[in-house]
Design an enzyme around this catalytic site. Structure first.
Site, PDB file in Angstrom:
ATOM      1  N   HIS A   1      46.996  43.377  35.085  1.00 13.01           N
ATOM      2  CA  HIS A   1      48.417  43.118  34.842  1.00 13.01           C
ATOM      3  C   HIS A   1      48.647  43.177  33.342  1.00 13.01           C
ATOM      4  O   HIS A   1      47.785  42.795  32.558  1.00 13.01           O
ATOM      5  CB  HIS A   1      48.807  41.745  35.393  1.00 13.01           C
ATOM      6  CG  HIS A   1      48.710  41.677  36.884  1.00 13.01           C
ATOM      7  ND1 HIS A   1      49.782  41.917  37.708  1.00 13.01           N
ATOM      8  CD2 HIS A   1      47.654  41.426  37.700  1.00 13.01           C
ATOM      9  CE1 HIS A   1      49.391  41.821  38.974  1.00 13.01           C
ATOM     10  NE2 HIS A   1      48.101  41.520  38.992  1.00 13.01           N
TER      11      HIS A   1
ATOM     12  N   HIS B   1      42.100  45.164  39.561  1.00  9.91           N
ATOM     13  CA  HIS B   1      43.289  45.756  38.939  1.00  9.91           C
ATOM     14  C   HIS B   1      43.670  44.893  37.743  1.00  9.91           C
ATOM     15  O   HIS B   1      43.068  43.839  37.509  1.00  9.91           O
ATOM     16  CB  HIS B   1      44.448  45.846  39.940  1.00  9.91           C
ATOM     17  CG  HIS B   1      44.884  44.515  40.464  1.00  9.91           C
ATOM     18  ND1 HIS B   1      44.375  43.958  41.615  1.00  9.91           N
ATOM     19  CD2 HIS B   1      45.765  43.598  39.978  1.00  9.91           C
ATOM     20  CE1 HIS B   1      44.928  42.769  41.818  1.00  9.91           C
ATOM     21  NE2 HIS B   1      45.767  42.524  40.829  1.00  9.91           N
TER      22      HIS B   1
ATOM     23  N   HIS C   1      42.161  41.114  37.504  1.00  9.44           N
ATOM     24  CA  HIS C   1      41.968  40.438  38.790  1.00  9.44           C
ATOM     25  C   HIS C   1      40.908  41.181  39.604  1.00  9.44           C
ATOM     26  O   HIS C   1      41.056  42.383  39.867  1.00  9.44           O
ATOM     27  CB  HIS C   1      43.275  40.402  39.596  1.00  9.44           C
ATOM     28  CG  HIS C   1      44.294  39.467  39.028  1.00  9.44           C
ATOM     29  ND1 HIS C   1      45.636  39.511  39.361  1.00  9.44           N
ATOM     30  CD2 HIS C   1      44.164  38.447  38.140  1.00  9.44           C
ATOM     31  CE1 HIS C   1      46.282  38.553  38.704  1.00  9.44           C
ATOM     32  NE2 HIS C   1      45.405  37.898  37.958  1.00  9.44           N
TER      33      HIS C   1
ATOM     34  N   THR D   1      50.017  37.504  43.679  1.00 12.16           N
ATOM     35  CA  THR D   1      51.059  37.380  42.647  1.00 12.16           C
ATOM     36  C   THR D   1      52.129  38.456  42.770  1.00 12.16           C
ATOM     37  O   THR D   1      52.977  38.590  41.903  1.00 12.16           O
ATOM     38  CB  THR D   1      50.448  37.418  41.232  1.00 12.16           C
ATOM     39  OG1 THR D   1      49.829  38.697  41.031  1.00 12.16           O
ATOM     40  CG2 THR D   1      49.429  36.305  41.038  1.00 12.16           C
ATOM     41  N   HIS D   2      52.069  39.243  43.834  1.00 10.25           N
ATOM     42  CA  HIS D   2      53.170  40.176  44.129  1.00 10.25           C
ATOM     43  C   HIS D   2      53.330  40.231  45.644  1.00 10.25           C
ATOM     44  O   HIS D   2      52.439  39.793  46.382  1.00 10.25           O
ATOM     45  CB  HIS D   2      52.910  41.556  43.521  1.00 10.25           C
ATOM     46  CG  HIS D   2      51.668  42.231  43.996  1.00 10.25           C
ATOM     47  ND1 HIS D   2      51.489  42.649  45.303  1.00 10.25           N
ATOM     48  CD2 HIS D   2      50.518  42.544  43.354  1.00 10.25           C
ATOM     49  CE1 HIS D   2      50.303  43.213  45.430  1.00 10.25           C
ATOM     50  NE2 HIS D   2      49.679  43.147  44.269  1.00 10.25           N
TER      51      HIS D   2
ATOM     52  N   HIS E   1      53.193  50.479  40.620  1.00  8.00           N
ATOM     53  CA  HIS E   1      53.387  49.410  39.638  1.00  8.00           C
ATOM     54  C   HIS E   1      52.110  49.130  38.862  1.00  8.00           C
ATOM     55  O   HIS E   1      52.123  48.384  37.888  1.00  8.00           O
ATOM     56  CB  HIS E   1      53.870  48.129  40.341  1.00  8.00           C
ATOM     57  CG  HIS E   1      52.941  47.652  41.407  1.00  8.00           C
ATOM     58  ND1 HIS E   1      51.872  46.829  41.144  1.00  8.00           N
ATOM     59  CD2 HIS E   1      52.898  47.906  42.734  1.00  8.00           C
ATOM     60  CE1 HIS E   1      51.215  46.592  42.270  1.00  8.00           C
ATOM     61  NE2 HIS E   1      51.822  47.237  43.251  1.00  8.00           N
TER      62      HIS E   1
END
Length: 261
Positions: free
Chosen positions: A97, A95, A120, A200-201, A65
């Site tokens: 988003h 990483h 992040h 957040t995941h 993802h």
């Protein structure tokens, strides 16, 4: 932390996560919308201090993802201190988003405004815990710096990261990524908002003290397109570009957002 039972499309996306991860409806979930008029200025917050040793940069990995840049974290060569923290937090990875268009892509929003992407930088509490695996589920286990990214000028500081993506085109691919200091990606001002939240995941652990920088950094439309061209499939399968990987904002449920400024 990636597993195949969740993702970002209609079938397995954020609206569905609570079926497998009930904490998705918890009281300390992230991201949130930061309402600037309601953030409380807190004079006890110290300036953020980051000291990252470029020699700790290790590898870049396509996790399906998204992609992660991982760091050696067996000592305190790269740490975050200050801000709301009394402990020192050790750099583990960073990483990004992004969304399927430039209109949205960030996870946090400010007064309802969506940004095009979000960086992040993830750290774990090395003063209290012996590893990320131990820290990841603890309330004071993680510290994540979030940097909002606004579409505009190309950002030359991102180039080394973008140049490495061709080597990790498909899920599971990894390549060496060395000699990099992620503090070069931070904005010039380190004024910040902070609040208690979550990953957040999935697994969505409520273990993150968030540091959201007030100032954004730039990213060009072409650079964002390079993020989206990353494939979420394994090599040999039909190509499935990673079009988006951002979770919508979650209710504050009584939490206070504090401001350093």
């Amino acid at each position: 932390m990636a597993s195949p039972d969740w993702g970002y499309d209609d079938k397995n996306g954020p609206e569905q996560w609570s079926k497998l991860y009930p904490i998705a409806n918890g009281n300390n979930q992230s991201p949130v919308d930061i309402k600037t008029s309601e953030a409380k200025h807190d004079t006890s917050l110290k300036p953020i201090s980051v000291s990252y040793n470029p020699a700790t940069a290790k590898e870049i990995i396509n996790v399906g993802h998204s992609f992660h840049v991982n760091f050696e974290d067996n000592d305190n060569r790269s740490v975050l201190k200050g801000g709301p923290f009394s402990d020192s937090y050790r750099l583990f990875q960073f990483h990004f988003h992004w969304g399927s268009s430039n209109e949205y892509g960030s996870e946090h929003t400010v007064d309802g405004v969506k940004y095009s992407s979000e960086l992040h930088i993830v750290h774990w509490n090395s003063a209290k815990y012996s590893s990320l695996a131990e820290a990841v589920s603890k309330a004071d286990g993680l510290a994540v710096i979030g940097v909002l990214m606004k579409v505009g000028e190309a950002n030359p500081k991102l180039q080394k990261v973008l140049d490495a993506l061709h080597a990790i085109k498909t899920k599971g691919k990894r390549a060496p990524f060395t000699n990099f200091d992620p503090s070069t990606l931070l904005p010039s001002s380190l004024d910040f908002w902070t609040y208690s939240g979550s990953l957040t995941h999935p697994p969505l652990y409520e273990s993150v003290t968030w540091i959201i920088c007030k100032e954004s950094i730039s990213v060009s439309s072409e650079q964002l397109a390079q993020f989206r061209s990353l494939l979420s499939n394994v090599e040999g399968d039909n190509p499935v570009p990673s079009q988006r990987n951002n979770r919508p904002t979650q209710p504050l449920k009584g939490r206070t957002v504090r401001a350093s400024f």
